[in-house]
Design a protein around this motif. Structure first.
Motif, mmCIF file in Angstrom:
data_model
loop_
_atom_site.group_PDB
_atom_site.id
_atom_site.type_symbol
_atom_site.label_atom_id
_atom_site.label_comp_id
_atom_site.label_asym_id
_atom_site.label_seq_id
_atom_site.Cartn_x
_atom_site.Cartn_y
_atom_site.Cartn_z
ATOM 1 N N SER A 142 83.755 13.226 46.006
ATOM 2 C CA SER A 142 84.856 12.263 46.177
ATOM 3 C C SER A 142 85.536 11.891 44.864
ATOM 4 N N LEU A 193 89.444 10.944 44.604
ATOM 5 C CA LEU A 193 89.875 9.587 44.940
ATOM 6 C C LEU A 193 89.939 8.690 43.711
ATOM 7 N N VAL A 194 89.094 8.954 42.719
ATOM 8 C CA VAL A 194 89.138 8.161 41.480
ATOM 9 C C VAL A 194 90.485 8.364 40.794
ATOM 10 N N ILE A 236 84.826 3.717 46.692
ATOM 11 C CA ILE A 236 84.853 5.191 46.746
ATOM 12 C C ILE A 236 83.420 5.708 46.926
#
Length: 436
Positions: free
Chosen positions: A166, A169-170, A246
């Motif tokens: 993931s 998404l950062v 997240i």
């Protein structure tokens, strides 16, 4: 303290040389070239100082044998009472970096040794820079394959493919600066999870690799996986705030060496398959590659060559914005290829050198040179190529670029630099790449 191996069959000369050098360096002495080979394997000295003419194995033979065995760039200095020019010429042709005649003065020997070691340190620094991922400090993709490939041939252990779940998404939610901080911290966590004797590298983007020597117990890999995931989540909340939602984590595909092979590409593919299994089953966990019913999916112990898998290994994992960045040596090879290409297909490829200089003639600050490189690379297409040439100088290859394309690129670089910084003299030279 730097380590010097002294090799001389004359005991008096050996002890005298050791006495001169031992005040500033750690010294190891031997009277035999054959013993020196074993000492080099065990101690990896920073410099070898060897007599030229010795019984059983000469200094020439010692240097050639070590180069054949280890393919290292070995700082090697010959000492001899031979007055002939042929001996000196042959010494340099063999790869020696210096040559001193007996009897020698202590101050002369110390100055020559200091010069050799200083040069070797600079060379090693350049080599490390070329082998290292600049953001994380881990081995880069190419060096990871070479170093881990070598270890797989020599040691048992576990290869781990480590994927940062993931991560996109950062960048999307918090920006690329925060993304860089997370990648740097993730690399630090991986290093904390392995020992100093283990090896870790970045394969590109958010994908990493590690080899743990003499570790094959599944419970150990489970503990490392748990540690990496817990530390990553804790660090992410420190950097992005406790409200961070997240689902960051690490997925790990593991393969045992040598049970599943010793060839890097073979075990890499198997670890990647195990990683895929984790990704399909919830992430943030680990899985070992397992042979079903005692039989591998491929014949023998090696995977069948597959073009898609080879392309995956060779390709970029994450494509960065702007120019394709190479080091000068890689740039040279690509340039030579384009010259050949033009000889056959008459392509409109262009070679440009941009130079940045201080207007008052003073030395260009490091910060300005680094910023200039970033601006230039960011102003180019992904199909263009850039490499540093020297401080404040950048080499560019513009592929399939007509006159108008080239002028637009040049103006874009100038404009972006003026917006970003300005205040320096910017010049450029451009040529068409012509086949010979």
């Amino acid at each position: 303290m730097k380590k010097i191996l002294i090799v001389d069959d004359e005991k008096i000369t050996l002890r005298m040389t050791e006495h001169i050098l031992s005040s500033q360096y750690e010294t190891i002495c031997t009277q035999s070239g054959r013993d020196a080979i074993e000492i080099y394997r065990r101690e990896r000295p920073d410099l070898i100082l060897s007599d030229l003419h010795m019984p059983e194995m000469s200094g020439f033979e010692l240097l050639n044998t070590l180069q054949d065995l280890y393919a290292d760039s070995i700082p090697f200095m010959f000492m001899t009472a031979d007055k002939s020019d042929d001996a000196e010429s042959r010494g340099f042709e063999s790869g020696a970096v210096d040559f001193i005649r007996k009897p020698f003065r202590a101050d002369v020997l110390l100055k020559r040794v200091e010069k050799i070691l200083s040069h070797a340190e600079k060379v090693q620094g350049l080599i490390r820079a070329a082998q290292t991922d600049p953001m994380t400090g881990l081995l880069n993709k190419a060096s990871s394959q070479i170093e881990i490939g070598r270890i797989c041939q020599e040691s048992a252990g576990t290869l781990m493919m480590i994927d940062l779940d993931s991560f996109k998404l950062v960048n999307d939610l918090y920006g690329h600066d925060m993304g860089d901080k997370i990648l740097i911290r993730f690399a630090e966590i991986i290093q904390s999870a392995i020992r100093l004797s283990d090896v870790a590298g970045r394969m590109g983007g958010d994908e990493f690799i590690a080899f743990c020597q003499n570790v094959q117990d599944e419970s150990v890999i489970a503990q490392k996986t748990q540690f990496i995931n817990e530390e990553l989540l804790r660090s992410a909340r420190e950097l992005m705030g406790e409200g961070m939602t997240i689902p960051l984590g690490a997925s790990i595909g593991a393969v045992r060496i040598p049970e599943e092979g010793t060839d890097f590409l073979t075990v890499y593919r198997k670890a990647d398959k195990a990683l895929y299994e984790v990704k399909q089953n919830g992430k943030h966990d680990y899985a070992f590659f397992r042979t079903e019913n005692g039989n591998s999916e491929e014949s023998g112990t090696e995977l069948r060559a597959d073009i898609e898998e080879e392309m995956m290994i060779l390709g970029e994992r994450t494509r960065s914005k702007g120019a394709f960045r190479l080091n000068p040596e890689q740039f040279k090879l690509l340039y030579r290829f384009l010259v050949r290409l033009d000889a056959n297909y008459q392509k409109t490829n262009r070679f440009i050198i941009f130079s940045l200089q201080s207007e008052n003639g003073e030395a260009l600050p490091d910060e300005a040179a680094e910023k200039f490189y970033e601006v230039v690379c960011g102003s180019l297409r992904q199909s263009d190529v850039a490499a540093p040439r020297g401080k404040g100088q950048i080499m560019l290859l513009l592929l399939e670029a007509g006159d108008m394309d080239a002028r637009l690129v040049i103006e874009r670089i100038k404009g972006n630099w003026e917006k970003e910084r300005g205040g320096y003299e910017l010049t450029r030279e451009m040529r068409m790449i012509k086949g010979g």
